[in-house]
Design an enzyme around this catalytic site. Structure first.
Site, short mmCIF file in Angstrom:
data_model
loop_
_atom_site.label_atom_id
_atom_site.label_comp_id
_atom_site.label_asym_id
_atom_site.label_seq_id
_atom_site.Cartn_x
_atom_site.Cartn_y
_atom_site.Cartn_z
N TRP A 146 0.84 -1.21 0.00
CA TRP A 146 0.00 0.00 0.00
C TRP A 146 0.86 1.25 0.00
O TRP A 146 0.55 2.23 -0.68
CB TRP A 146 -0.97 -0.02 1.18
CG TRP A 146 -1.96 -1.14 1.07
CD1 TRP A 146 -2.08 -2.20 1.92
CD2 TRP A 146 -2.94 -1.34 0.04
NE1 TRP A 146 -3.08 -3.04 1.48
CE2 TRP A 146 -3.62 -2.54 0.34
CE3 TRP A 146 -3.31 -0.62 -1.10
CZ2 TRP A 146 -4.65 -3.03 -0.47
CZ3 TRP A 146 -4.33 -1.12 -1.90
CH2 TRP A 146 -4.99 -2.31 -1.58
N ASP A 160 -1.56 6.60 6.65
CA ASP A 160 -2.59 5.66 6.23
C ASP A 160 -2.82 4.70 7.40
O ASP A 160 -1.95 3.90 7.73
CB ASP A 160 -2.10 4.91 4.98
CG ASP A 160 -3.07 3.83 4.49
OD1 ASP A 160 -4.07 3.57 5.18
OD2 ASP A 160 -2.80 3.26 3.42
N LYS A 182 -11.81 -2.14 7.12
CA LYS A 182 -11.01 -3.06 7.92
C LYS A 182 -11.50 -3.08 9.37
O LYS A 182 -11.73 -4.14 9.91
CB LYS A 182 -9.53 -2.67 7.88
CG LYS A 182 -8.97 -2.40 6.48
CD LYS A 182 -8.72 -3.64 5.66
CE LYS A 182 -8.52 -3.38 4.17
NZ LYS A 182 -7.47 -2.45 3.78
#
Ligand SMILES: *Cc1c(COP(=O)(O)O)cnc(C)c1O
Length: 357
Positions: free
Chosen positions: A100, A167, A191
């Site tokens: 990511w 993030d 998530k």
């Protein structure tokens, strides 16, 4: 219904109560005789939902004055481009701690110079790269606090001489965070917070408006702040579930309590693999994530992987397959996953091992 233990990495397990109350709101929202799916986002009933979601977000994370909380579309991935678009004039620093992070770096390069100040790429991201010597000639530093795919996590809120952007898609609300150390925190909701479709953004207002470029309205944080996340139709239903999840977090006693629960769950599973003759963790000990726990079969036992996968499935485990870039297994132990599910997995591992060694 057979008991299923949900270790999915995302979208992933949510508190049962949040799912039940979402189901009720879909059938009849607040007793108004309409579904939450079929009312205006500008109705007072929905306004109350987004207001409560924002208020609980601020309260449960201890967000100081000067920050705004937004719920947007586009996923964390759209933030990979919105961040440099809104914040980068010439140069930004990034930590390359996983897939990511790498994707965020790729987008940032479209807008200026990217200085990768730390990376664990050469070890297949099996540790969190130490962050030292943060340059001061950059517009911001970007980090990924939990690397969902590799199972590494940084637990300290680092001091940064430049605005720090994080993030936190897969570890938001899993532990207390000193928000004042960050200029921005963002992530996909799917998530630890709600269903797919909503992205949360916590942004300190004073970092905005400093770039020279002209910003399209939908990509301009200031527009979304001014309109209270309602410049366009927000992801209404995911926001509703987020509100319910935040109510659940509050009812448990907040992120400190969740952190302790997460530590207990993770310890049980990490201890099991450390004591195992056939399973082994893939991550260096001091980088081990509390949210995504990756393990493989030890040398000499790798041929048993499929067999264990089938055995675990037959015992009610779901979502255990590791990401293709690591292989093996990944147990995601998000907030809503009960300790009993980790216990069930550990029992399953021990039983399997007994039959093989
Ligand atoms: C899942 C994930 C993403 C991607 O989120 P999308 O909402 O699918 O764009 C980004 N970063 C991290 C750390 C993730 O876990």
């Amino acid at each position: 219904m057979k008991k299923i233990h949900n270790f999915s990495a995302g979208p992933s397990i949510l508190p049962r109560i949040a799912i039940e109350n979402t189901a009720k709101a879909i059938l009849d929202f607040n007793g108004i005789g309409l579904s939450i799916l079929e009312i205006s986002h500008r109705s007072k009933d929905f306004q109350a939902v987004i207001d409560e979601a924002v208020a609980l977000f601020k309260e449960q994370l201890g967000i100081p004055e000067g920050y705004q909380v937004l719920f947007l579309g586009g996923g964390a991935s759209l933030q990979f481009c919105m961040i440099p678009y809104n914040l980068m004039n010439k140069k930004a620093a990034y930590v390359d701690s996983g897939v990511w992070a790498k994707k965020a770096i790729k987008e940032a390069k479209l807008f200026g110079e990217v200085n990768v100040i730390a990376s664990s790429a050469d070890k297949n991201y099996n540790f969190y790269p130490p962050i030292t010597n943060i340059p001061t000639d950059v517009d911001y530093l970007h980090i990924t606090t939990n690397n969902t795919i590799y199972g590494t996590e940084i637990f300290t809120d680092i001091d940064s001489p430049v605005p720090l952007v994080a993030d936190m898609s897969s570890d938001i609300f899993s532990r207390p965070v000193d928000v004042s150390k960050y200029a921005m925190i963002y992530g996909g909701a799917q998530k630890n917070l709600g269903p797919a479709g909503a992205t949360f953004v916590i942004v300190r207002e004073d970092i905005l408006g400093k770039v020279d470029r002209v910003l399209p309205s939908m990509l301009d944080y200031r527009v979304h702040i001014k309109e209270g996340s309602m410049y366009n139709t927000p992801p209404c239903l995911p926001i509703y579930t987020i509100m319910e999840t935040l109510r659940w977090i509050k009812s448990l006693g907040g992120v400190k309590v969740l952190q302790e629960m997460n530590q207990k769950k993770a310890k049980l599973l990490y201890d099991t693999m450390d004591n195992s003759k056939i399973f082994v963790g893939t991550v260096e000990k001091d980088s081990r994530s509390l949210m995504n726990i990756c393990f493989v079969m030890r040398e000499g036992y790798q041929h048993l992987e499929d067999e264990f996968m089938n055995f675990s499935k037959a015992n009610g485990m779901s979502g255990l397959k590791g990401h293709r870039s690591v292989g093996g297994f990944r147990a995601s132990t998000y907030n809503a996953l009960p300790y009993e599910s980790v216990q069930a997995l550990v029992d399953c591992m021990n039983e399997f091992e007994k039959s093989k060694v």
